[in-house]
Design a protein around this motif. Structure first.
Motif, PDB file in Angstrom:
ATOM      1  N   TYR A  30      -0.006   4.404  -9.817  1.00  0.00           N
ATOM      2  CA  TYR A  30       0.924   4.417 -10.935  1.00  0.00           C
ATOM      3  C   TYR A  30       0.906   5.796 -11.596  1.00  0.00           C
ATOM      4  O   TYR A  30      -0.086   6.528 -11.527  1.00  0.00           O
ATOM      5  CB  TYR A  30       0.501   3.393 -12.000  1.00  0.00           C
ATOM      6  CG  TYR A  30       0.654   1.948 -11.629  1.00  0.00           C
ATOM      7  CD1 TYR A  30       1.900   1.396 -11.337  1.00  0.00           C
ATOM      8  CD2 TYR A  30      -0.447   1.099 -11.623  1.00  0.00           C
ATOM      9  CE1 TYR A  30       2.039   0.049 -11.038  1.00  0.00           C
ATOM     10  CE2 TYR A  30      -0.329  -0.254 -11.328  1.00  0.00           C
ATOM     11  CZ  TYR A  30       0.921  -0.776 -11.036  1.00  0.00           C
ATOM     12  OH  TYR A  30       1.056  -2.107 -10.746  1.00  0.00           O
ATOM     13  N   ASP A  31       2.003   6.138 -12.293  1.00  0.00           N
ATOM     14  CA  ASP A  31       1.909   7.285 -13.185  1.00  0.00           C
ATOM     15  C   ASP A  31       1.059   6.882 -14.383  1.00  0.00           C
ATOM     16  O   ASP A  31       0.828   5.698 -14.643  1.00  0.00           O
ATOM     17  CB  ASP A  31       3.298   7.754 -13.629  1.00  0.00           C
ATOM     18  CG  ASP A  31       4.045   6.701 -14.426  1.00  0.00           C
ATOM     19  OD1 ASP A  31       3.731   6.541 -15.622  1.00  0.00           O
ATOM     20  OD2 ASP A  31       4.917   6.017 -13.852  1.00  0.00           O
ATOM     21  N   ALA A  32       0.586   7.872 -15.131  1.00  0.00           N
ATOM     22  CA  ALA A  32      -0.395   7.616 -16.188  1.00  0.00           C
ATOM     23  C   ALA A  32       0.126   6.655 -17.249  1.00  0.00           C
ATOM     24  O   ALA A  32      -0.600   5.756 -17.706  1.00  0.00           O
ATOM     25  CB  ALA A  32      -0.820   8.933 -16.835  1.00  0.00           C
ATOM     26  N   ASP A  33       1.387   6.797 -17.667  1.00  0.00           N
ATOM     27  CA  ASP A  33       1.934   5.933 -18.711  1.00  0.00           C
ATOM     28  C   ASP A  33       2.053   4.485 -18.242  1.00  0.00           C
ATOM     29  O   ASP A  33       1.782   3.551 -18.989  1.00  0.00           O
ATOM     30  CB  ASP A  33       3.305   6.441 -19.164  1.00  0.00           C
ATOM     31  CG  ASP A  33       3.213   7.625 -20.110  1.00  0.00           C
ATOM     32  OD1 ASP A  33       2.107   7.883 -20.615  1.00  0.00           O
ATOM     33  OD2 ASP A  33       4.242   8.275 -20.344  1.00  0.00           O
ATOM     34  N   ALA A  42       0.830  -1.207   0.000  1.00  0.00           N
ATOM     35  CA  ALA A  42       0.000   0.000   0.000  1.00  0.00           C
ATOM     36  C   ALA A  42       0.863   1.256   0.000  1.00  0.00           C
ATOM     37  O   ALA A  42       0.549   2.246  -0.678  1.00  0.00           O
ATOM     38  CB  ALA A  42      -0.936  -0.013   1.201  1.00  0.00           C
ATOM     39  N   GLU A  43       1.954   1.226   0.745  1.00  0.00           N
ATOM     40  CA  GLU A  43       2.862   2.374   0.754  1.00  0.00           C
ATOM     41  C   GLU A  43       3.479   2.580  -0.624  1.00  0.00           C
ATOM     42  O   GLU A  43       3.592   3.700  -1.113  1.00  0.00           O
ATOM     43  CB  GLU A  43       3.956   2.152   1.793  1.00  0.00           C
ATOM     44  CG  GLU A  43       4.923   3.329   1.925  1.00  0.00           C
ATOM     45  CD  GLU A  43       5.968   3.113   2.998  1.00  0.00           C
ATOM     46  OE1 GLU A  43       6.890   3.954   3.106  1.00  0.00           O
ATOM     47  OE2 GLU A  43       5.875   2.116   3.739  1.00  0.00           O
ATOM     48  N   ARG A  44       3.882   1.487  -1.272  1.00  0.00           N
ATOM     49  CA  ARG A  44       4.451   1.570  -2.618  1.00  0.00           C
ATOM     50  C   ARG A  44       3.436   2.130  -3.611  1.00  0.00           C
ATOM     51  O   ARG A  44       3.782   2.799  -4.580  1.00  0.00           O
ATOM     52  CB  ARG A  44       4.889   0.168  -3.055  1.00  0.00           C
ATOM     53  CG  ARG A  44       5.469   0.074  -4.463  1.00  0.00           C
ATOM     54  CD  ARG A  44       4.442  -0.477  -5.453  1.00  0.00           C
ATOM     55  NE  ARG A  44       5.041  -0.916  -6.689  1.00  0.00           N
ATOM     56  CZ  ARG A  44       5.242  -0.161  -7.767  1.00  0.00           C
ATOM     57  NH1 ARG A  44       4.882   1.107  -7.751  1.00  0.00           N
ATOM     58  NH2 ARG A  44       5.785  -0.666  -8.850  1.00  0.00           N
ATOM     59  N   CYS A  45       2.149   1.857  -3.360  1.00  0.00           N
ATOM     60  CA  CYS A  45       1.078   2.303  -4.258  1.00  0.00           C
ATOM     61  C   CYS A  45       0.510   3.667  -3.833  1.00  0.00           C
ATOM     62  O   CYS A  45      -0.678   3.937  -4.063  1.00  0.00           O
ATOM     63  CB  CYS A  45      -0.014   1.249  -4.318  1.00  0.00           C
ATOM     64  SG  CYS A  45       0.511  -0.331  -5.024  1.00  0.00           S
ATOM     65  N   GLN A  46       1.347   4.474  -3.220  1.00  0.00           N
ATOM     66  CA  GLN A  46       0.957   5.837  -2.835  1.00  0.00           C
ATOM     67  C   GLN A  46      -0.251   5.855  -1.904  1.00  0.00           C
ATOM     68  O   GLN A  46      -1.138   6.714  -2.007  1.00  0.00           O
ATOM     69  CB  GLN A  46       0.653   6.667  -4.091  1.00  0.00           C
ATOM     70  CG  GLN A  46       1.721   6.639  -5.170  1.00  0.00           C
ATOM     71  CD  GLN A  46       3.049   7.220  -4.679  1.00  0.00           C
ATOM     72  OE1 GLN A  46       3.079   8.241  -3.989  1.00  0.00           O
ATOM     73  NE2 GLN A  46       4.140   6.560  -5.033  1.00  0.00           N
ATOM     74  N   GLY A  47      -0.270   4.889  -0.974  1.00  0.00           N
ATOM     75  CA  GLY A  47      -1.343   4.842   0.012  1.00  0.00           C
ATOM     76  C   GLY A  47      -2.580   4.084  -0.432  1.00  0.00           C
ATOM     77  O   GLY A  47      -3.584   4.045   0.297  1.00  0.00           O
ATOM     78  N   ASN A  48      -2.519   3.452  -1.579  1.00  0.00           N
ATOM     79  CA  ASN A  48      -3.660   2.698  -2.105  1.00  0.00           C
ATOM     80  C   ASN A  48      -3.398   1.195  -1.996  1.00  0.00           C
ATOM     81  O   ASN A  48      -2.248   0.761  -2.076  1.00  0.00           O
ATOM     82  CB  ASN A  48      -3.895   3.059  -3.571  1.00  0.00           C
ATOM     83  CG  ASN A  48      -4.151   4.536  -3.763  1.00  0.00           C
ATOM     84  OD1 ASN A  48      -5.189   5.042  -3.368  1.00  0.00           O
ATOM     85  ND2 ASN A  48      -3.181   5.245  -4.349  1.00  0.00           N
TER      86      ASN A  48
END
Length: 373
Positions: free
Chosen positions: A326-329, A120-126
């Motif tokens: 994730y970033d958009a790309d 979750a931390e790696r996924c920006q809190g998600n």
């Protein structure tokens, strides 16, 4: 990839309970991609984004991923994925460390080990989601001169892999194989020395099916306390295939590649051979215990099942992805790859020793993939 001979075991799955992805017409143009060619799925794929994705993890799914990559390259020109089959444990670690775009694991993230929180931390809190893209039977493979027909129960398998049963002609083995000429020879256990979801699933099966004979627990490290350890699926299969008297647990395709004999499993309703029909019956019994788009499966009911004709030892390999973050790309490319893998890519799995997705799981997967942001 594996050769076509694996289709001899699983190539008829589409005729049973499992349904292969439907093929669309060749005049449909998917969003973001070129016009379809004959044999492509009718599911739209929005190609683009990051040109080369990276992933790491389960060696059990390596040959399936190779199949998916080929389909991805065909469907999305100029796109690619680099996959490192380092084992489930390493894949989870690399995903959490944001060194790869998604991880491959034969078992879910562990909350007690901090993997759920780390992801979750790696996924920006998600939260991270588990997407079961690859189903495959796990064989109890052995090499024993003169013996190519062998039946085991969960109880006797547990006693072999924890060292209680040490000889091939042990009365417990002989009782299940009346008429077989079992030699007075040591059983040589070969196990995975690296962290492996295959080990985790195998030990969960032994826990559920052994009537208390397996007390060592589960987890990605083998806990039987006997035998010789080898790294990765190829390593254990090669080791077992080179020593008379050896036995191991390994994915079907690797057992076939190394010419291992496959034990039948008696789950209480009679000996069950590992084949298309028995695998299909087992997968049909799998249920989802995760919530929403987190598709964690409950396999314990399969492992301990006494359903007639169902081969009870299989695994599902998850692609562990960020639900958001994730970033958009990267998000666009991850969604494109997973969509292709869940549709076009399924058509080649039987030839590689795997089971194509049941239609119900395919629908759930596509819903989850579409929701990645």
């Amino acid at each position: 990839m594996k050769t076509k001979r694996h289709g001899a075991v699983l190539g008829l799955i589409a005729a049973g309970a499992l349904l292969l992805t439907a093929c669309g017409s060749d005049n449909n143009t998917p969003a973001g991609g070129a016009a379809q060619t004959a044999g492509e799925s009718s599911t739209p794929v929005e190609c683009g984004g990051k040109s080369k994705l990276s992933a790491e993890g389960s060696s059990a799914q390596k040959n399936a991923i190779d199949t998916f990559i080929q389909s991805y390259q065909q469907r999305c020109s100029g796109s690619d994925l680099a996959y490192n089959a380092s084992g489930s444990g390493a894949g989870v670690k690399q995903f959490i460390a944001a060194q790869v775009d998604f991880g491959g694991s034969d078992s879910p993230l562990s909350d007690s080990k901090g993997e759920v929180a780390g992801a979750a931390e790696r996924c920006q809190g998600n939260p991270a989601w588990h997407l079961p893209l690859v189903f495959g039977p796990v064989a109890i493979g052995y090499k024993l001169d003169g013996v190519t027909d062998l039946t085991l129960t969960g109880e006797v398998a547990a006693k072999i892999f924890n060292g209680t049963v040490k000889k091939w002609n042990d009365p417990a083995v002989a009782a299940l194989n009346s008429g077989a000429s079992l030699p007075d020879k040591d059983i040589k256990v070969v196990y995975r020395s690296d962290e492996s979801g295959t080990t985790d699933n195998f030990q969960k099966y032994l826990t559920a099916a052994s009537k208390g004979a397996w007390t060592q627990g589960d987890g990605k490290q083998f806990k039987g306390g006997v035998g010789e350890g080898k790294e990765k699926s190829a390593g254990v299969a090669q080791a077992a295939g080179s020593v008379d008297g050896a036995i191991t647990y390994v994915e079907l395709s690797f057992a076939q590649d190394n010419k291992l004999s496959l034990a039948k499993i008696d789950n209480g309703a009679g000996a069950v051979e590992l084949n298309a029909e028995s695998v299909g019956k087992a997968i049909d019994g799998a249920t989802v215990k995760g919530s929403g788009n987190d598709l964690v499966l409950d396999l314990n009911s399969i492992y301990g099942s006494s359903a007639a004709g169902a081969y009870p030892l299989l695994l599902a390999t998850y692609e562990i992805v960020c639900s958001k973050g994730y970033d958009a790309d990267t998000a666009k490319a991850v969604k494109a790859f997973l969509t292709v893998a869940a549709t076009d890519g399924q058509a080649g799995l039987a030839d590689a020793g795997y089971a194509p997705l049941p239609k119900a799981f395919q629908d759930k997967l596509l819903t989850a993939i579409k929701a990645i942001a």
